[in-house]
Motif scaffolding. Sequence first.
Motif, PDB file in Angstrom:
ATOM      1  N   ARG A  61       0.840  -1.200   0.000  1.00  0.00           N
ATOM      2  CA  ARG A  61       0.000   0.000   0.000  1.00  0.00           C
ATOM      3  C   ARG A  61       0.875   1.251   0.000  1.00  0.00           C
ATOM      4  O   ARG A  61       0.599   2.213  -0.705  1.00  0.00           O
ATOM      5  CB  ARG A  61      -0.929   0.001   1.206  1.00  0.00           C
ATOM      6  N   THR A  64       2.661   1.462  -3.545  1.00  0.00           N
ATOM      7  CA  THR A  64       1.836   1.717  -4.727  1.00  0.00           C
ATOM      8  C   THR A  64       1.062   3.020  -4.634  1.00  0.00           C
ATOM      9  O   THR A  64       0.764   3.624  -5.650  1.00  0.00           O
ATOM     10  CB  THR A  64       0.844   0.567  -4.963  1.00  0.00           C
ATOM     11  N   GLN A  65       0.700   3.457  -3.428  1.00  0.00           N
ATOM     12  CA  GLN A  65      -0.075   4.682  -3.271  1.00  0.00           C
ATOM     13  C   GLN A  65       0.522   5.572  -2.186  1.00  0.00           C
ATOM     14  O   GLN A  65      -0.149   5.930  -1.227  1.00  0.00           O
ATOM     15  CB  GLN A  65      -1.506   4.351  -2.880  1.00  0.00           C
ATOM     16  N   GLN A  68      -1.351   9.256  -1.810  1.00  0.00           N
ATOM     17  CA  GLN A  68      -2.727   9.160  -1.363  1.00  0.00           C
ATOM     18  C   GLN A  68      -2.798   8.599   0.054  1.00  0.00           C
ATOM     19  O   GLN A  68      -3.598   9.046   0.870  1.00  0.00           O
ATOM     20  CB  GLN A  68      -3.552   8.263  -2.303  1.00  0.00           C
ATOM     21  N   TRP A  69      -1.979   7.612   0.349  1.00  0.00           N
ATOM     22  CA  TRP A  69      -2.002   6.982   1.669  1.00  0.00           C
ATOM     23  C   TRP A  69      -1.583   7.982   2.743  1.00  0.00           C
ATOM     24  O   TRP A  69      -2.226   8.103   3.776  1.00  0.00           O
ATOM     25  CB  TRP A  69      -1.084   5.767   1.677  1.00  0.00           C
ATOM     26  N   SER A  72      -4.323  10.675   3.166  1.00  0.00           N
ATOM     27  CA  SER A  72      -5.504  10.191   3.892  1.00  0.00           C
ATOM     28  C   SER A  72      -5.208  10.040   5.377  1.00  0.00           C
ATOM     29  O   SER A  72      -6.094  10.220   6.209  1.00  0.00           O
ATOM     30  CB  SER A  72      -5.985   8.869   3.299  1.00  0.00           C
ATOM     31  N   ILE A 163     -10.135   7.358  -1.956  1.00  0.00           N
ATOM     32  CA  ILE A 163      -9.387   6.277  -1.315  1.00  0.00           C
ATOM     33  C   ILE A 163     -10.309   5.344  -0.557  1.00  0.00           C
ATOM     34  O   ILE A 163     -10.174   4.130  -0.631  1.00  0.00           O
ATOM     35  CB  ILE A 163      -8.315   6.857  -0.377  1.00  0.00           C
TER      36      ILE A 163
END
Length: 165
Positions: A61, A64-65, A68-69, A72, A163
């Motif tokens: 996670r 790859t993101q 965004q992670w 968030s 997300i």
Amino acid sequence: MAESNSESPTPSSFGPMRSTPCDDQVGGFDWMVLVAAILCALVCALGLNTMLQCVFQCASRVLTQPLQWMASRRLNCGLKKKEMVALPTSTFTNSPSPSSPSTCVICLAEFCDGDPIRFLPNCNHFFHVLCIDKWLLSHSSCPTCRHLLNPNHHHLHSLHTVITT
């Protein structure tokens, strides 16, 4: 010649001897210990497998993101005290309207006349001041509807909905 009556000891004179080994030991192994060791190894392997799956999921996670992670995670990190105190407060009065909530969803205590309450903008939910202040120090959302309250992160709100859905 003198006859000697010396008797040589016979195997039966020392007591009964077993000709077979004990049932639970074969070749010097205790089968119960062996079964317990196998079960312990199985439990440890399952625990290690679960831990590794969690590590790989979190790592994938993050890899790859990453943007965004991280964004968030920052969205719901709590309000500053200055922002929290700026939220509107009022005094609770018992209204005859059955549609208004009569309990604080944080502490689950009923509102009494004269209780200080704090309204959250945009969703108009209200809570005891002490309860919601404690919540807002660690969360930036309404505990009832999870609507984000922090006005500085409006540009991230759409990212958050992408997300989580």
